[in-house]
Design a protein around this motif. Sequence first.
Motif, PDB file in Angstrom:
ATOM      1  N   SER A  50       0.831  -1.236  -0.114  1.00 24.30           N
ATOM      2  CA  SER A  50      -0.012  -0.004   0.071  1.00 24.30           C
ATOM      3  C   SER A  50       0.759   1.320   0.156  1.00 24.30           C
ATOM      4  N   THR A  51       1.872   1.179   0.629  1.00 25.55           N
ATOM      5  CA  THR A  51       2.853   2.356   0.752  1.00 25.55           C
ATOM      6  C   THR A  51       3.451   2.695  -0.671  1.00 25.55           C
ATOM      7  N   LEU A  52       3.634   1.493  -1.316  1.00 22.54           N
ATOM      8  CA  LEU A  52       4.395   1.620  -2.630  1.00 22.54           C
ATOM      9  C   LEU A  52       3.355   2.291  -3.752  1.00 22.54           C
ATOM     10  N   ILE A  53       2.088   1.822  -3.661  1.00 24.34           N
ATOM     11  CA  ILE A  53       0.922   2.404  -4.597  1.00 24.34           C
ATOM     12  C   ILE A  53       0.789   3.856  -4.170  1.00 24.34           C
ATOM     13  N   ARG A  54       0.613   4.245  -2.970  1.00 26.94           N
ATOM     14  CA  ARG A  54       0.432   5.591  -2.479  1.00 26.94           C
ATOM     15  C   ARG A  54       1.702   6.622  -3.304  1.00 26.94           C
ATOM     16  N   LEU A  55       2.744   5.966  -2.923  1.00 24.49           N
ATOM     17  CA  LEU A  55       4.032   6.587  -3.632  1.00 24.49           C
ATOM     18  C   LEU A  55       3.891   6.554  -5.227  1.00 24.49           C
ATOM     19  N   LEU A  56       3.702   5.636  -5.906  1.00 22.42           N
ATOM     20  CA  LEU A  56       3.449   5.701  -7.381  1.00 22.42           C
ATOM     21  C   LEU A  56       2.134   6.302  -7.892  1.00 22.42           C
ATOM     22  N   SER A  57       1.298   6.678  -6.969  1.00 25.50           N
ATOM     23  CA  SER A  57      -0.053   7.627  -7.433  1.00 25.50           C
ATOM     24  C   SER A  57       0.172   8.981  -7.004  1.00 25.50           C
ATOM     25  N   GLY A  58       1.294   9.307  -6.213  1.00 23.44           N
ATOM     26  CA  GLY A  58       1.637  10.886  -5.933  1.00 23.44           C
ATOM     27  C   GLY A  58       0.714  10.993  -4.474  1.00 23.44           C
ATOM     28  N   LEU A  59       0.168  10.055  -3.774  1.00 18.64           N
ATOM     29  CA  LEU A  59      -0.645  10.598  -2.677  1.00 18.64           C
ATOM     30  C   LEU A  59       0.216  10.760  -1.447  1.00 18.64           C
ATOM     31  N   SER A  60       1.586  10.076  -1.579  1.00  8.66           N
ATOM     32  CA  SER A  60       2.614  10.341  -0.732  1.00  8.66           C
ATOM     33  C   SER A  60       3.882  10.590  -1.341  1.00  8.66           C
ATOM     34  N   GLU A  61       4.988  11.272  -0.757  1.00 10.63           N
ATOM     35  CA  GLU A  61       6.240  11.460  -1.301  1.00 10.63           C
ATOM     36  C   GLU A  61       7.124  10.455  -0.786  1.00 10.63           C
ATOM     37  N   PRO A  62       8.064  10.095  -1.482  1.00  9.87           N
ATOM     38  CA  PRO A  62       9.071   9.240  -0.824  1.00  9.87           C
ATOM     39  C   PRO A  62      10.108   9.990   0.256  1.00  9.87           C
ATOM     40  N   SER A  63      10.652   9.241   0.846  1.00  8.26           N
ATOM     41  CA  SER A  63      11.639   9.767   1.798  1.00  8.26           C
ATOM     42  C   SER A  63      12.998  10.218   0.948  1.00  8.26           C
ATOM     43  N   SER A  64      13.292   9.581  -0.052  1.00  6.52           N
ATOM     44  CA  SER A  64      14.231   9.897  -1.036  1.00  6.52           C
ATOM     45  C   SER A  64      13.893   9.069  -2.359  1.00  6.52           C
ATOM     46  N   GLY A  65      14.441   9.593  -3.618  1.00  5.54           N
ATOM     47  CA  GLY A  65      14.209   8.915  -4.894  1.00  5.54           C
ATOM     48  C   GLY A  65      13.043   9.727  -5.663  1.00  5.54           C
ATOM     49  N   GLU A  66      12.614   9.335  -6.843  1.00  2.00           N
ATOM     50  CA  GLU A  66      12.037  10.142  -7.568  1.00  2.00           C
ATOM     51  C   GLU A  66      10.886   9.198  -8.531  1.00  2.00           C
ATOM     52  N   THR A  67       9.589   9.714  -8.618  1.00  2.00           N
ATOM     53  CA  THR A  67       8.677   9.212  -9.251  1.00  2.00           C
ATOM     54  C   THR A  67       8.006   9.950 -10.429  1.00  2.00           C
ATOM     55  N   PHE A  68       7.936   9.372 -11.646  1.00  2.00           N
ATOM     56  CA  PHE A  68       7.448  10.132 -12.890  1.00  2.00           C
ATOM     57  C   PHE A  68       6.089   9.510 -13.337  1.00  2.00           C
ATOM     58  N   TYR A  69       5.342  10.274 -13.879  1.00  3.70           N
ATOM     59  CA  TYR A  69       4.298  10.032 -14.764  1.00  3.70           C
ATOM     60  C   TYR A  69       4.200  10.626 -16.007  1.00  3.70           C
ATOM     61  N   HIS A  70       4.533   9.873 -17.265  1.00  2.00           N
ATOM     62  CA  HIS A  70       4.641  10.490 -18.392  1.00  2.00           C
ATOM     63  C   HIS A  70       5.669  11.386 -18.435  1.00  2.00           C
ATOM     64  N   GLY A  71       6.928  10.841 -17.664  1.00  5.50           N
ATOM     65  CA  GLY A  71       8.073  11.828 -17.734  1.00  5.50           C
ATOM     66  C   GLY A  71       7.761  12.875 -16.901  1.00  5.50           C
ATOM     67  N   VAL A  72       7.027  13.219 -16.076  1.00  6.15           N
ATOM     68  CA  VAL A  72       6.470  14.455 -15.259  1.00  6.15           C
ATOM     69  C   VAL A  72       6.754  14.037 -13.711  1.00  6.15           C
ATOM     70  N   PRO A  73       7.801  14.775 -13.185  1.00  5.04           N
ATOM     71  CA  PRO A  73       7.906  14.253 -11.557  1.00  5.04           C
ATOM     72  C   PRO A  73       6.610  14.488 -10.830  1.00  5.04           C
ATOM     73  N   LEU A  74       6.209  13.600  -9.933  1.00  3.74           N
ATOM     74  CA  LEU A  74       5.275  13.574  -9.029  1.00  3.74           C
ATOM     75  C   LEU A  74       5.850  14.061  -7.852  1.00  3.74           C
ATOM     76  N   LYS A  75       5.251  15.357  -7.442  1.00  2.00           N
ATOM     77  CA  LYS A  75       5.614  15.788  -6.019  1.00  2.00           C
ATOM     78  C   LYS A  75       4.393  15.929  -5.131  1.00  2.00           C
TER      79      LYS A  75
END
Length: 75
Positions: A50-75
């Motif tokens: 669930s934590t991973l899904i929240r990070l991948l959907s942009g509902l939570s922010e990672p402690s470090s690292g980056e997540t992108f949707y269509h090349g756009v960073p999720l923040k």
Amino acid sequence: MAELILEARNIVKSFPVGDKKEIRVLDSINLMVNAGDFISILGASGAGKSTLIRLLSGLSEPSSGETFYHGVPLK
């Protein structure tokens, strides 16, 4: 070549425990999902699914690292 729609680079997620400690629940997660891909997230209870899904959907922010949707960073 398939279109990359979701990407996670070196995702780490930690939560505070007590005054000076923290628990790392996700460590160095890397993931690439192309258009048309089907994925499953499997694991035991408390494994961080669930934590991973929240990070991948942009509902939570990672402690470090980056997540992108269509090349756009999720923040």
